[in-house]
Design an enzyme around this catalytic site. Sequence first.
Site, PDB file in Angstrom:
ATOM      1  CE  LYS A 196       5.805  -3.554  11.019  1.00  0.00           C
ATOM      2  NZ  LYS A 196       5.731  -4.364   9.828  1.00  0.00           N
ATOM      3  CD  GLN A 197       2.942   0.121   9.782  1.00  0.00           C
ATOM      4  OE1 GLN A 197       3.839   0.452   9.429  1.00  0.00           O
ATOM      5  NE2 GLN A 197       2.180  -0.802   9.100  1.00  0.00           N
ATOM      6  CD  GLU A 226       2.266  -4.722   8.376  1.00  0.00           C
ATOM      7  OE1 GLU A 226       3.188  -4.463   8.929  1.00  0.00           O
ATOM      8  OE2 GLU A 226       1.693  -4.694   7.246  1.00  0.00           O
ATOM      9  CD1 TRP A 245       0.961  -0.207   3.046  1.00  0.00           C
ATOM     10  CD2 TRP A 245      -0.720   0.918   3.844  1.00  0.00           C
ATOM     11  NE1 TRP A 245       1.167   0.361   4.490  1.00  0.00           N
ATOM     12  CE2 TRP A 245      -0.098   0.941   4.722  1.00  0.00           C
ATOM     13  CE3 TRP A 245      -2.085   1.694   3.862  1.00  0.00           C
ATOM     14  CZ2 TRP A 245      -0.203   1.418   5.808  1.00  0.00           C
ATOM     15  CZ3 TRP A 245      -2.271   2.376   5.061  1.00  0.00           C
ATOM     16  CH2 TRP A 245      -1.492   2.141   6.131  1.00  0.00           C
ATOM     17  CG  ASP A 246       4.828   1.024   0.871  1.00  0.00           C
ATOM     18  OD1 ASP A 246       5.678   1.389   1.451  1.00  0.00           O
ATOM     19  OD2 ASP A 246       4.447  -0.345   0.691  1.00  0.00           O
TER      20      ASP A 246
END
Length: 807
Positions: A622-623, A501, A362-363
């Site tokens: 995680k993010q 994630e 998805w970058d």
Amino acid sequence: MTDTQQWKIIYNEYQAEQQHLRESLCTLGNGYFASRGAFEFAEASHNFEDNPHYPGTYLAGVFNKLSSNVADKEIVNESIVNWPNWLYLTFEYEDGQHFHLDEVEILYFQQELDLYKGQLITDLSFRDDKGRETELKTRRIVSMADRHLAMLQWELKAINWNGQLSILSGIDGNVNNSGVPRYSDLNGNHLDILEHGEYNEEGIYMHSRTNFSEVSVAQSVRTRIHIDGQSYDYERQLEQNNKLVYHRIPLKLEKGQELKVSKILAIYTSKDDGVGNLIRDAIRKVKGASELEDLAHYHYIEWEALWGRSDIRVKAKDSVQVLLRLHIFHLLQVASPNTLDLDVSVPSRGLHGEAYRGNLMWDELYIFPVINYMKPSITQNMLKYRFYRMGEARRSANEQGYKGAMFPWQSGSNGEENAQEIHLNPESGRWIPDDTHLQRHVNTAIAYNLWSYIKITNDVIFLEDYGAEMMFSITKFLASLTSFSESKGRFEIKHVVGPDEYHTSYPNSDQAGLNNNAYTNIMVAWVMKQSLKLYHRLPSDFCVYQCKKLDINKDTLKQWEAISKNMFVPFIEDDILEQFEGYADLKELDWDAYKEKYNNIQRLDRILESEGDSPNNYKLSKQADVLMLFYLFTSDELKEIFDTLGYKFNLEMIRKNIYYYAKRTSHGSTLSRLVYSWVMARADRKISWKFFEEALKSDVDDIQGGTTTEGIHLGAMAGTVDMVQRAYTGAYVDEEGVLWLNPSLPIEIDSLEMSLRFRGQCLQIKISKEQIYLKHEEGWRDSIKVGVIDRSNIRSLKLGESCSFEY
């Protein structure tokens, strides 16, 4: 820093332990292919951890599938392919000793990545164990002017010796995919070498093919030699060492003489348009190529033009300017004008290594916003990559009982789901299940990218030819992903994984996925609303056609509207969004204890699994997950979304959610610092700048402990550029097609200058602490509509007109 230094990345010392990192950062590419910055004398390596050199050449959009037996399980992985190493060039003394940098005493070393010219220069002098001192200067280019060409040059001088030596120049086919140590159990032998040989006195060719996807590649190299400026007539012998094929060129070098070696590569694939016989075409191309200096000249012209369109000039502290340019440079090497007619998009790790096996995720969400304002035709081409895989997306949705088109979390050649079924935890050495393919939010990201592209370009032709069908097909899938909860009186989405994630299931549950991830649910509601808006804006006859084609009827539209207004959103408190339903019931982690025990806890998932625990048990991330909403939407846009859903929203909610989740995030992804920098930009400029600097240095300093050696993080690189381009300038386009600016420069940036492409126009922007200067430089229309800060400052700038605003 001088202006020259702000265009160069310079290493003044050779460090073998840093070489893999530098190879990634010094990769040269042109959007069609790229080669890592490995030294020319480095032979192909199958052992990434024990060998400091890893040559890698990768072609955009070329993948291969292989099966592997891992942990008593047969799995299939699709990977980008490491092609034969065209760089191979070294020399041998008359006593049979080969030159290798790791076996000599280095007297001087400097390596320079010239961002403005797109070239890599290495200058060194060394002494071997016989006392022979030699100077060597190398230059390398992957042509931006002709995507099928690359070139390198050696200038070698004998300082205190003379004698016979042999130049060895060829193509090394002893390659495989071994550039990611944790993939070492996976089969990496993707190539069959079909044919190799020589043509006339100057060249060598090699024909290879992937062993599953059956993509063929022909490489042909031409080597020419001059001594003290004079062309050297020589005899050469064709030699072979396993799959390394090279010419041995014997010659005599006198003390003080300079030997110049020029090598040019031509490369073609069976996926190219306008090719006949690949080997013949590659040989013809390289035989007919000009001398290196002429080829370099036109390459420099292309880079000059690219920088004229893409450069962002900042007056800021330390290395901000050069690192910003480094990130633009690597973005342009993956997404360039050479990409325009290729069936490709942007791999998460560029064309710089083999991490994520070269797949797309998805970058694009972080990358396309930058390209949209630089050269939006590249975004359009990359959106077509998704369109061309709609058939597979529909098949995937149907197989899992859904409607519409379900795009994969990881995508390669044909759009099948390429996410790993299991992955290795290097902390424990165990292979564990991987359920991250349940990140259905990748579909909302594609829809968001499409909508953003249309807003910025007003490309209604693309919208009718491609975009509308994509948007409606994704919306059908997302609608089928929902179910109506009688108890909640709202729609909900179950069994998904959010951007975080770390959480892939509930504690002690055997069922993968989570319920009602707040980010996913809100994004789905937004997609519903935008699709309805699109339906009502498109020509009626076109809508009738699309509805018949995609089986959309009045009930479908009613369902979309209902979901857009009645999607369930979980909350912990009135003002705190719950990352997913049940998140609030998880345990708190003792962050201080883990920091004291492990120091670096970015990858808490690996640490916890190695301890027999799981991140599923804790409130941690995680993010950015919930905070992605504040990254993608303005506060006004969020208020409209929440109002439509019947939930309250105020500015204080943004601050509260940021600080709630900031305390519970390990930043195990380079993207995380980027998002935190963005959402903090107006709430806490000091913290925002801290995260921005970390994101800016995340690859050059390899802050994640070795991951950049496997390929750069292209999303994070593009995202830092976007921080300057949009977050600090406040640039956005509203639904009426007005380009707005509302600057909020950090203390560390005195001023910035850039040009934005907007709806066929070019707008020059200069922003200082007190003033905004705008000029409508060029374009196909007479005027461009811009707004500054509030609606009292909307201007229609005519071509050539400029204006200034104090703020």
